[in-house]
Design a protein around this motif. Structure first.
Motif, PDB file in Angstrom:
ATOM      1  N   LYS A  39     -31.858 -65.983  -3.768  1.00 23.02           N
ATOM      2  CA  LYS A  39     -33.275 -66.305  -3.880  1.00 23.02           C
ATOM      3  C   LYS A  39     -34.016 -65.759  -2.672  1.00 23.02           C
ATOM      4  N   THR A  40     -35.130 -65.073  -2.912  1.00 19.72           N
ATOM      5  CA  THR A  40     -35.983 -64.583  -1.837  1.00 19.72           C
ATOM      6  C   THR A  40     -37.120 -65.574  -1.624  1.00 19.72           C
ATOM      7  N   ILE A  41     -37.266 -66.040  -0.391  1.00 18.40           N
ATOM      8  CA  ILE A  41     -38.283 -67.041  -0.067  1.00 18.40           C
ATOM      9  C   ILE A  41     -39.229 -66.477   0.977  1.00 18.40           C
ATOM     10  N   GLU A  42     -40.511 -66.609   0.725  1.00 21.74           N
ATOM     11  CA  GLU A  42     -41.527 -66.115   1.664  1.00 21.74           C
ATOM     12  C   GLU A  42     -41.670 -67.067   2.846  1.00 21.74           C
ATOM     13  N   ILE A  43     -41.772 -66.502   4.057  1.00 21.01           N
ATOM     14  CA  ILE A  43     -41.976 -67.298   5.271  1.00 21.01           C
ATOM     15  C   ILE A  43     -43.383 -66.989   5.776  1.00 21.01           C
TER      16      ILE A  43
END
Length: 203
Positions: free
Chosen positions: A69-73
């Motif tokens: 999963k790619t999660i935006e910071i």
């Protein structure tokens, strides 16, 4: 101890170009039937503020399951030797309302690369000064006798003007690597069989 679904590996790959972190998770489902499994992720900054979160129900089959999963910071703060900002990610796996397993790791938003024959950290040129480090200890040989001892040896390298440490012959302990991250020291590894007769080290 865990329930029948547990985390066997968590790998975090930061990307400073789009301010995201790719989480790659490996789960072992030891049951005999597929299971709809709630997974939740929470990322905190150094002040314990939640900067990102996500949850989903995954349909896990018996055996090893791979998931990413790619999660935006948002407003990502970069890690560097001068400002070693670390984020903390916690992954929780549930079965029903009960926690089956959880894992917490720290990571920095950073990228070390080479451009025009120079090293660049987060897009800015960095002059690397590395210290060779054997890492032999009085009681545990290859493992620091205490966190205090490990912290002191890293601090001595920083005070001597080094921004990188090169452990030799073997991988350092996870605790040592975590402290290097926390204290703002780059680490470069060596091949496990370096300087041995065979096999020879090659480029």
């Amino acid at each position: 101890a865990t329930d029948e679904i547990y985390i066997t590996d968590l790998y975090i790959q930061p990307n400073i170009h789009d301010h995201t972190a790719l989480l790659q998770l490996q789960l072992d489902h030891t049951g005999i039937n597929n299971a709809l499994t709630p997974i939740s992720i929470e990322i905190k900054d150094q002040k314990e503020n939640i900067v990102a979160s996500w949850s989903e129900n995954l349909n896990l089959h018996p055996g090893i399951n791979h998931w990413k999963k790619t999660i935006e910071i948002p407003n990502a703060q970069y890690w560097s030797p001068d400002t070693p900002h670390l984020y903390q990610v916690e992954v929780i796996v549930k079965q029903g309302d009960e926690i089956s397993d959880s894992q917490t790791e720290r990571f920095g938003m950073r990228e070390l690369t080479i451009k025009n024959k120079d090293f660049y950290l987060n897009g800015e040129r960095i002059y690397i000064k590395a210290s060779f480090f054997e890492g032999l200890y009085p009681n545990k040989i290859a493992c620091p006798d205490s966190e205090e001892m490990a912290r002191q040896e890293i601090q001595l390298a920083k005070e001597a003007g080094f921004n990188m440490i090169r452990p030799w012959r073997r991988p350092p302990t996870p605790m040592w690597l975590d402290l290097a991250d926390e204290m703002g020291v780059l680490v470069v590894g060596s091949p496990a069989l370096e300087c041995m007769t065979l096999p020879l080290s090659t480029p």
